[in-house]
Write a protein that holds these residues in place. Structure first.
Motif, PDB file in Angstrom:
ATOM      1  N   PHE A 168       0.845  -1.190   0.000  1.00 60.11           N
ATOM      2  CA  PHE A 168       0.000   0.000   0.000  1.00 60.11           C
ATOM      3  C   PHE A 168       0.881   1.242   0.000  1.00 60.11           C
ATOM      4  O   PHE A 168       1.854   1.333   0.765  1.00 60.11           O
ATOM      5  CB  PHE A 168      -0.905   0.027   1.229  1.00 60.11           C
ATOM      6  N   VAL A 169       0.568   2.184  -0.856  1.00 59.35           N
ATOM      7  CA  VAL A 169       1.303   3.445  -0.890  1.00 59.35           C
ATOM      8  C   VAL A 169       0.773   4.336   0.222  1.00 59.35           C
ATOM      9  O   VAL A 169      -0.399   4.727   0.218  1.00 59.35           O
ATOM     10  CB  VAL A 169       1.147   4.140  -2.259  1.00 59.35           C
ATOM     11  N   ALA A 170       1.611   4.628   1.205  1.00 57.14           N
ATOM     12  CA  ALA A 170       1.173   5.429   2.349  1.00 57.14           C
ATOM     13  C   ALA A 170       2.386   6.089   2.982  1.00 57.14           C
ATOM     14  O   ALA A 170       3.535   5.799   2.639  1.00 57.14           O
ATOM     15  CB  ALA A 170       0.444   4.550   3.362  1.00 57.14           C
ATOM     16  N   SER A 171       2.117   6.987   3.923  1.00 55.36           N
ATOM     17  CA  SER A 171       3.203   7.709   4.592  1.00 55.36           C
ATOM     18  C   SER A 171       3.993   6.798   5.523  1.00 55.36           C
ATOM     19  O   SER A 171       5.120   7.107   5.889  1.00 55.36           O
ATOM     20  CB  SER A 171       2.631   8.891   5.381  1.00 55.36           C
ATOM     21  N   ARG A 172       3.409   5.675   5.925  1.00 55.03           N
ATOM     22  CA  ARG A 172       4.097   4.680   6.735  1.00 55.03           C
ATOM     23  C   ARG A 172       3.494   3.315   6.468  1.00 55.03           C
ATOM     24  O   ARG A 172       2.472   3.196   5.799  1.00 55.03           O
ATOM     25  CB  ARG A 172       3.995   5.027   8.229  1.00 55.03           C
ATOM     26  N   GLU A 173       4.121   2.284   6.990  1.00 53.08           N
ATOM     27  CA  GLU A 173       3.619   0.930   6.800  1.00 53.08           C
ATOM     28  C   GLU A 173       2.309   0.746   7.565  1.00 53.08           C
ATOM     29  O   GLU A 173       2.065   1.385   8.586  1.00 53.08           O
ATOM     30  CB  GLU A 173       4.646  -0.094   7.290  1.00 53.08           C
ATOM     31  N   TYR A 174       1.473  -0.172   7.058  1.00 51.91           N
ATOM     32  CA  TYR A 174       0.246  -0.538   7.755  1.00 51.91           C
ATOM     33  C   TYR A 174       0.508  -1.739   8.655  1.00 51.91           C
ATOM     34  O   TYR A 174       1.406  -2.554   8.382  1.00 51.91           O
ATOM     35  CB  TYR A 174      -0.851  -0.910   6.760  1.00 51.91           C
ATOM     36  N   ALA A 175      -0.280  -1.864   9.706  1.00 48.07           N
ATOM     37  CA  ALA A 175      -0.232  -3.068  10.534  1.00 48.07           C
ATOM     38  C   ALA A 175      -0.698  -4.254   9.699  1.00 48.07           C
ATOM     39  O   ALA A 175      -1.499  -4.094   8.770  1.00 48.07           O
ATOM     40  CB  ALA A 175      -1.124  -2.885  11.762  1.00 48.07           C
ATOM     41  N   THR A 176      -0.225  -5.427  10.017  1.00 47.14           N
ATOM     42  CA  THR A 176      -0.598  -6.619   9.246  1.00 47.14           C
ATOM     43  C   THR A 176      -1.505  -7.565  10.019  1.00 47.14           C
ATOM     44  O   THR A 176      -2.095  -8.465   9.437  1.00 47.14           O
ATOM     45  CB  THR A 176       0.655  -7.393   8.799  1.00 47.14           C
ATOM     46  N   VAL A 177      -1.637  -7.365  11.336  1.00 46.07           N
ATOM     47  CA  VAL A 177      -2.507  -8.201  12.165  1.00 46.07           C
ATOM     48  C   VAL A 177      -3.525  -7.301  12.863  1.00 46.07           C
ATOM     49  O   VAL A 177      -3.153  -6.300  13.495  1.00 46.07           O
ATOM     50  CB  VAL A 177      -1.703  -8.996  13.212  1.00 46.07           C
ATOM     51  N   TYR A 178      -4.800  -7.657  12.750  1.00 51.38           N
ATOM     52  CA  TYR A 178      -5.888  -6.858  13.316  1.00 51.38           C
ATOM     53  C   TYR A 178      -6.762  -7.725  14.205  1.00 51.38           C
ATOM     54  O   TYR A 178      -7.080  -8.872  13.858  1.00 51.38           O
ATOM     55  CB  TYR A 178      -6.733  -6.237  12.197  1.00 51.38           C
ATOM     56  N   THR A 179      -7.159  -7.193  15.340  1.00 50.28           N
ATOM     57  CA  THR A 179      -8.012  -7.929  16.275  1.00 50.28           C
ATOM     58  C   THR A 179      -9.360  -7.225  16.427  1.00 50.28           C
ATOM     59  O   THR A 179      -9.467  -6.000  16.323  1.00 50.28           O
ATOM     60  CB  THR A 179      -7.355  -8.043  17.663  1.00 50.28           C
ATOM     61  N   LEU A 180     -10.388  -8.021  16.678  1.00 46.90           N
ATOM     62  CA  LEU A 180     -11.753  -7.524  16.832  1.00 46.90           C
ATOM     63  C   LEU A 180     -11.865  -6.663  18.090  1.00 46.90           C
ATOM     64  O   LEU A 180     -11.382  -7.045  19.157  1.00 46.90           O
ATOM     65  CB  LEU A 180     -12.716  -8.709  16.932  1.00 46.90           C
ATOM     66  N   LEU A 181     -12.493  -5.509  17.971  1.00 47.23           N
ATOM     67  CA  LEU A 181     -12.708  -4.642  19.125  1.00 47.23           C
ATOM     68  C   LEU A 181     -14.075  -4.919  19.742  1.00 47.23           C
ATOM     69  O   LEU A 181     -15.066  -5.105  19.032  1.00 47.23           O
ATOM     70  CB  LEU A 181     -12.617  -3.170  18.729  1.00 47.23           C
ATOM     71  N   ARG A 182     -14.119  -4.917  21.058  1.00 46.44           N
ATOM     72  CA  ARG A 182     -15.371  -5.121  21.798  1.00 46.44           C
ATOM     73  C   ARG A 182     -15.625  -3.929  22.711  1.00 46.44           C
ATOM     74  O   ARG A 182     -14.695  -3.248  23.144  1.00 46.44           O
ATOM     75  CB  ARG A 182     -15.308  -6.414  22.615  1.00 46.44           C
TER      76      ARG A 182
END
Length: 262
Positions: free
Chosen positions: A187-201
């Motif tokens: 992804f072209v962005a100002s910084r790297e994106y996270a690669t692991v995401y967790t569900l928010l409750r």
């Protein structure tokens, strides 16, 4: 006959025969802001009326925007303006229906809706994709026994283990963790994106935290306080940097994102 006609007219103007709620899906190709306003809108009676404000309106709990009827234009409109504390459907228009005298906004879904490109534009362009659907009519629309029921305002009230507009998502089958495949893709962005995401409750009842009736996921970068989110924006799923994508976010941490959406 005149008395009977006047009685029916007043009942129509006061919302007696109108849908109590509906869901709308905006097309954001002409105006990117419209996609964020998709969702549930509920009938609201007006206790005070100004000249030309003789019809009901529909509002959302997530935003100050609303649907109302503009007498001057003879159209139903989607607007964000406020005049003297009373919402004015003829100001701040983001979208409007075809010219029509109908009291029933549901009928306008078959007539065509138009997007206004900005507050200074006098031109409106027809939206190719615009969907307006009436709310639930019985408990079966909400999944039936065990999932949810149709509430007084004709929208679904879900049982504890279900969520979504129609109670169509189950807490037990919702993914708790998402991993982004990055091989060969960047992804072209100002910084790297996270690669692991967790569900928010939610912190108050541990239920899935919903954004546009969909789950919200949060990712963290290693050795950094920066967080990213994956969410549904009313029209499509998006991944974004929380500090750039969430307008008005004061604290771009997990706690800040939770507070922002709760």
């Amino acid at each position: 006959l005149v008395v009977a006609w006047a009685s029916v007219f007043l009942l129509q103007a006061n919302g007696r025969f109108q849908a109590k709620s509906f869901t709308v899906q905006f097309n954001d190709q002409l105006n990117k802001a419209l996609g964020a306003y998709s969702g549930l809108y509920v009938l609201q009676m007006q206790n005070h009326r100004m000249p030309g404000f003789d019809r009901i309106r529909y509002t959302s709990s997530r935003t100050d925007a609303f649907f109302g009827y503009c007498q001057k234009l003879q159209t139903w409109t989607f607007s964000t303006a406020e005049v003297g504390g009373i919402d004015d459907p003829c100001q701040g228009i983001l979208a409007q229906s075809t010219v029509t005298p109908t009291f029933d906004i549901i009928e306008t879904s078959k007539l065509g809706w138009y997007a206004v490109l900005d507050n200074f534009s006098t031109k409106a362009f027809e939206m190719e994709e615009f969907h307006l659907h009436i709310g639930c009519s019985n408990d079966n629309d909400c999944g039936g026994v065990g999932r949810g029921y149709c509430g007084d305002e004709d929208h679904c009230i879900c049982e504890d283990s279900f969520y979504g507009l129609w109670c169509d998502y189950s807490d037990s089958t919702t993914c708790e963790r998402i991993e982004v495949q990055t091989e060969g893709v960047r992804f072209v962005a100002s910084r790297e994106y996270a690669t692991v995401y967790t569900l928010l409750r939610r912190t108050d009842n541990n239920k899935v935290l919903e954004v546009y009736n969909r789950p919200l996921y949060l990712g963290k970068l290693e050795d950094s306080n920066a967080v990213d989110v994956i969410l549904y924006d009313g029209l499509q799923w998006v991944m974004m940097h929380a500090n750039n994508g969430l307008v008005g976010l004061d604290n771009s941490t997990e706690e800040g994102v939770l507070a922002y959406f709760m």
